[in-house]
Design a protein around this motif. Structure first.
Motif, PDB file in Angstrom:
ATOM      1  N   ALA A  75      45.769  30.890  38.129  1.00 39.60           N
ATOM      2  CA  ALA A  75      46.700  31.927  38.942  1.00 39.60           C
ATOM      3  C   ALA A  75      46.140  32.984  39.340  1.00 39.60           C
ATOM      4  O   ALA A  75      46.397  33.499  40.515  1.00 39.60           O
ATOM      5  CB  ALA A  75      48.090  32.123  38.152  1.00 39.60           C
ATOM      6  N   TYR A  79      45.947  34.180  43.662  1.00 38.13           N
ATOM      7  CA  TYR A  79      46.362  35.253  44.008  1.00 38.13           C
ATOM      8  C   TYR A  79      45.549  35.923  44.952  1.00 38.13           C
ATOM      9  O   TYR A  79      45.805  36.540  46.041  1.00 38.13           O
ATOM     10  CB  TYR A  79      47.160  36.198  43.200  1.00 38.13           C
ATOM     11  CG  TYR A  79      48.686  35.890  42.744  1.00 38.13           C
ATOM     12  CD1 TYR A  79      49.712  36.014  43.883  1.00 38.13           C
ATOM     13  CD2 TYR A  79      49.029  35.308  41.713  1.00 38.13           C
ATOM     14  CE1 TYR A  79      50.809  35.549  43.622  1.00 38.13           C
ATOM     15  CE2 TYR A  79      50.230  34.877  41.361  1.00 38.13           C
ATOM     16  CZ  TYR A  79      51.242  35.046  42.252  1.00 38.13           C
ATOM     17  OH  TYR A  79      52.554  34.709  41.988  1.00 38.13           O
ATOM     18  N   THR A 189      50.447  30.919  46.447  1.00 38.96           N
ATOM     19  CA  THR A 189      50.936  31.920  45.674  1.00 38.96           C
ATOM     20  C   THR A 189      52.207  30.897  44.673  1.00 38.96           C
ATOM     21  O   THR A 189      52.515  31.362  43.766  1.00 38.96           O
ATOM     22  CB  THR A 189      51.747  32.982  46.490  1.00 38.96           C
ATOM     23  OG1 THR A 189      52.441  32.308  47.628  1.00 38.96           O
ATOM     24  CG2 THR A 189      50.724  33.753  46.989  1.00 38.96           C
ATOM     25  N   ALA A 192      50.260  29.223  41.962  1.00 39.92           N
ATOM     26  CA  ALA A 192      50.148  30.322  41.075  1.00 39.92           C
ATOM     27  C   ALA A 192      51.389  30.709  40.312  1.00 39.92           C
ATOM     28  O   ALA A 192      51.287  30.833  39.000  1.00 39.92           O
ATOM     29  CB  ALA A 192      49.300  31.582  41.823  1.00 39.92           C
TER      30      ALA A 192
END
Length: 216
Positions: A75, A79, A189, A192
């Motif tokens: 994750a 990002y 995202t 994530a």
């Protein structure tokens, strides 16, 4: 003339004399005298048996995890990818908007509306300046916040995980711009966010919070 046999004449004492026998000197005692009492300090008493740690102390000694799980690491890097895609999307938007000035001038002239004393070139320049400024601000914002909060999230800050979730929802607006890179950023995202809320990630955040203990 003195008679040598006169009994009144004192005679020297000796082993052969007739006087009082001399007592022999006392024999020395072969046993040595007892040693004097020790003048040192008395021996210290043995330490008391150690008591088992209390229940509260065991909870306070909880050790934080040394490394985040794989879900949190993935994750984090997603990002970072989202921040890079935000920069790329902003650069593409600035280049496209700056190159469309001539088209905007032509459209404004064709519409022939009230320009309030301004020329078509001035209106087009103002429009291009606004769009370029907005793209730069958006570029910087998303790049900074994604990297900053992803850093704290990787260290186990649960509040950073919540902030990133909210920012990911707001980043859905990038689907309208970015010429494809905005879509890639949103997809990265979203994945994530899903990874951050999986069970291994939640256990990691809970362990870090427990290791810090309650504030006094």
């Amino acid at each position: 003339m003195t008679n040598p046999d006169d009994e009144s004449t004192p005679r020297p004492a000796g082993p052969t004399g007739a006087g009082e026998p001399v007592s022999p000197p006392p024999a020395s005692d072969p046993t040595p005298p007892p040693p004097p009492p020790s003048q040192g300090f008395p021996a210290a008493p043995p330490p008391p048996p150690s008591s088992p740690p209390a229940a509260g102390a065991a909870g306070a000694s909880t050790v934080a995890p040394t490394a985040p799980p794989t879900t949190v690491n993935i994750a984090f890097w997603l990002y970072i990818v989202g921040a890079v895609l935000s920069v790329v999307s902003g650069i593409i938007t600035i280049a496209v908007v700056s190159g469309s000035r001539a088209d905007q001038v032509r459209i404004i002239e064709q519409q022939g509306g009230d320009l309030k004393g301004l020329t078509a070139q001035q209106v087009a320049d103002a429009s291009v300046t606004f769009l370029v400024t907005w793209s730069i601000v958006t570029l910087i914002f998303w790049a900074i916040v994604f990297v900053l909060f992803a850093y704290f999230m990787r260290r186990g800050a649960n509040w950073a995980r919540i902030v990133l979730t909210v920012l990911t929802v707001l980043s859905l607006l990038n689907l309208l711009t970015g010429f494809g890179t905005g879509l890639l950023q949103v997809l990265a995202t979203i994945v994530a966010v899903v990874l951050m809320w999986l069970r291994p990630s939640s256990a990691y955040f809970a362990a870090v919070k427990a290791a810090k203990g309650p504030r006094v």
